[in-house]
Enzyme design. Structure first.
Site, mmCIF file in Angstrom:
data_model
loop_
_atom_site.group_PDB
_atom_site.id
_atom_site.type_symbol
_atom_site.label_atom_id
_atom_site.label_comp_id
_atom_site.label_asym_id
_atom_site.label_seq_id
_atom_site.Cartn_x
_atom_site.Cartn_y
_atom_site.Cartn_z
ATOM 1 N N GLY A 133 -63.733 119.170 27.024
ATOM 2 C CA GLY A 133 -64.406 118.140 26.243
ATOM 3 C C GLY A 133 -64.168 118.324 24.756
ATOM 4 O O GLY A 133 -64.182 119.450 24.247
ATOM 5 N N GLY A 134 -63.971 117.213 24.061
ATOM 6 C CA GLY A 134 -63.697 117.258 22.621
ATOM 7 C C GLY A 134 -64.808 116.656 21.797
ATOM 8 O O GLY A 134 -64.568 116.173 20.690
ATOM 9 N N SER A 136 -68.827 116.800 19.927
ATOM 10 C CA SER A 136 -69.325 117.575 18.792
ATOM 11 C C SER A 136 -69.703 118.992 19.190
ATOM 12 O O SER A 136 -69.312 119.961 18.516
ATOM 13 C CB SER A 136 -70.522 116.859 18.157
ATOM 14 N N LYS A 318 -86.105 117.570 28.120
ATOM 15 C CA LYS A 318 -86.455 117.475 26.696
ATOM 16 C C LYS A 318 -85.778 116.276 26.045
ATOM 17 O O LYS A 318 -86.290 115.725 25.063
ATOM 18 C CB LYS A 318 -86.102 118.780 25.982
ATOM 19 N N ASN A 383 -81.021 111.639 20.869
ATOM 20 C CA ASN A 383 -82.029 111.025 21.733
ATOM 21 C C ASN A 383 -83.229 110.529 20.938
ATOM 22 O O ASN A 383 -83.770 109.457 21.215
ATOM 23 C CB ASN A 383 -82.465 112.030 22.796
ATOM 24 N N GLU A 408 -77.993 111.735 26.322
ATOM 25 C CA GLU A 408 -78.187 112.025 27.740
ATOM 26 C C GLU A 408 -79.552 111.584 28.254
ATOM 27 O O GLU A 408 -79.716 111.298 29.434
ATOM 28 C CB GLU A 408 -78.012 113.530 27.994
#
Length: 495
Positions: A133-134, A136, A318, A383, A408
């Site tokens: 994955g690229g 952050s 969370k 979020n 997410e």
């Protein structure tokens, strides 16, 4: 006897030089009898019995109920007494400083002793790390590991050819960190075979909702013994799986070594090398210690835990709570509301997590409460940003289309509620977030419904010392839960 009568000790009495002024209080009545060795004399001026030239400081008979007489020594005696008090205070402060100094020196010696014994063999024998994955956080962790050892190759497997080119040619991630220079030993590729070849560790930073399909596509190149360190937080929408279930199933290897990394950490602060603390959790204690050696540095503290379920569930839930916190801020409901909502949300996360087998101390620790506080109270949170904009009246589709990173919590909310129903746990705040995301409830209506919930609680004690509640926790309930956690549990995370 007149209320203006004066009371004094007999002339023979004297005061030691160190004795402070004294206050004598005697009630006045018609039948008043002076105490033993006290003389009453109707005089206008009363002198100190130790020094007849020094008049008495004060006589108070104004209320006709008590007669207060303060005896005084000379000004020299008073000064000496004050100096003694000040000297005692200075000695006390000096002793306190000495105790604090000794405690700190012991802590430093203990720390140095452990650091001198710390093993470095894992870092020494690690020659290649692959980062999937690229985004952050994947980029930030790639940079962090590359800085740990310049001879190590850190290979990032990315999908975007532009990001791949910018990392290899300009040593920066043009999409997420265009202003940060990456270490020269960070290399990017779009070829899975090249990325996995010879890797000692794998950091998985692909968003949860895309992880299963991504891993199935690269499974042929993954060594069965390659440890996977998951950086992804969330629940898969349709299956409600966490990453510890997704990775081995997608790779068709139930024995794939697995570690989860979680805790309060923003990618930008990692890139700036600001002090950060996180947790690695694995059922394999030796593997957790190895990953701790690999990642820990002067800027990053790594604690270890065996509670994989607790760390993963806290990290997933969370994000949903952060959306709720953002809604409160977007609606300008104030700090009282924010504190109440986050406290309630923490309880809901703990109820579900413990029902799923997590330890309550994990939820109240660094990877639980620590991560919750960062995500709910700081505006860098993706979020929370979604929640703020929802609370301000924006549509969810417009919000998501304008973001270049994945929040997410949006996709996790529905899965959380399904899990709550499966484990029979009522979660008012997180359920309200899921309804708002589904456009079936407005933030204003959600606040009204939550405030009208019954102001009672029911705690059911099970043999395993787990508990559930049926409504919003009252102040007394929170105290009970806090007492239970402190007295009935042991710390699960060790530094």
């Amino acid at each position: 006897m007149s209320s203006s009568a004066l009371v004094t000790e007999p002339p023979a009495a004297t005061f030691p030089a160190s004795q402070p002024p004294r206050l004598f209080t005697y009630p006045i009545s018609h039948s008043f009898q002076p105490p033993h060795k006290c003389n009453f004399r109707p005089i206008h001026t009363l002198h100190s019995v130790s020094n007849p030239q020094n008049p008495i400081t004060h006589i108070d008979t104004t209320n006709n109920k008590n007669i207060n007489i303060i005896t005084s020594t000379t000004s020299t005696t008073t000064s000496i007494a004050l100096e003694e008090v000040e000297e005692d205070s200075r000695r006390g402060n000096k002793e306190q400083r000495r105790v604090v100094k000794i405690a700190w020196e012991k802590l430093v010696r203990w720390s140095r002793s452990l650091r001198s014994k710390a093993k470095t063999d894992v870092l020494e024998r690690t020659n290649k790390v692959v980062v999937l994955g690229g985004g952050s956080f994947g980029t930030a962790m790639a940079a962090h590991i590359a800085d740990r050892k310049f001879q190590m190759e850190v290979n990032m497997l990315v999908r975007d050819p532009k990001i791949c080119q910018s990392i290899n040619e300009k040593h920066l991630n043009c999409k997420y960190f265009p202003e940060y220079k990456l270490p020269e030993n960070v290399i990017a590729t779009t070829d899975a075979k090249t990325a996995f070849l010879g890797a000692d560790f794998c950091l998985h930073a692909v968003p949860v909702q895309f992880s299963s399909s991504f891993l199935e596509g690269v499974a042929d190149y993954v060594d069965p013994g390659l440890p996977f360190i998951s950086l992804s937080k969330g629940l898969e929408l349709n299956t409600f799986r966490v990453m510890s279930q997704i990775i081995p199933q997608a790779l068709k290897n139930p024995r794939q070594p697995y570690i989860v990394l979680s805790g309060p950490s923003f990618a930008s602060e990692l890139m700036n090398k600001l002090p950060t603390a996180m947790v690695v959790a694995s059922k394999d204690k030796k593997l957790a210690n190895e990953v701790q050696q690999l990642l820990a540095s002067k800027n990053l503290r790594i604690s270890t835990s065996s509670d994989v379920t607790g760390v993963e569930i806290a990290g997933a839930l969370k994000n949903v709570l952060a959306i709720a916190a953002g809604i409160v801020e977007g609606m300008n409901l104030g700090n009282n509301s924010m504190a109440a909502l986050v406290a309630q949300g923490c309880s809901e996360i703990r109820w579900l997590a413990t029902k799923m087998g997590a330890k309550s101390t994990t939820i109240t620790g660094l990877s639980g409460t620590g991560d919750i506080m960062l995500t709910c109270f700081v505006n860098l949170s993706r979020n929370k940003t979604v929640g703020v904009r929802l609370g301000s009246g924006e549509r969810l589709d417009d919000i998501l289309s304008s973001m270049n990173q994945v929040a997410e919590g949006v996709s996790t909310a529905g899965a959380v509620i399904a899990l709550a129903q499966k484990y029979n746990v009522k979660m008012p705040v997180l359920t309200a977030v899921a309804r708002i995301i589904d456009n079936e409830l407005t933030p204003q209506k959600a606040v009204l419904e939550l405030m009208n919930l019954p102001q009672i609680q029911t705690i059911q004690w099970a043999p395993a010392l787990h508990f559930t509640t049926t409504c919003v926790v009252s102040e007394v309930g929170l105290l009970i839960i806090s007492w239970y956690i402190r007295s009935g549990s042991q710390l699960s995370q060790t530094s």
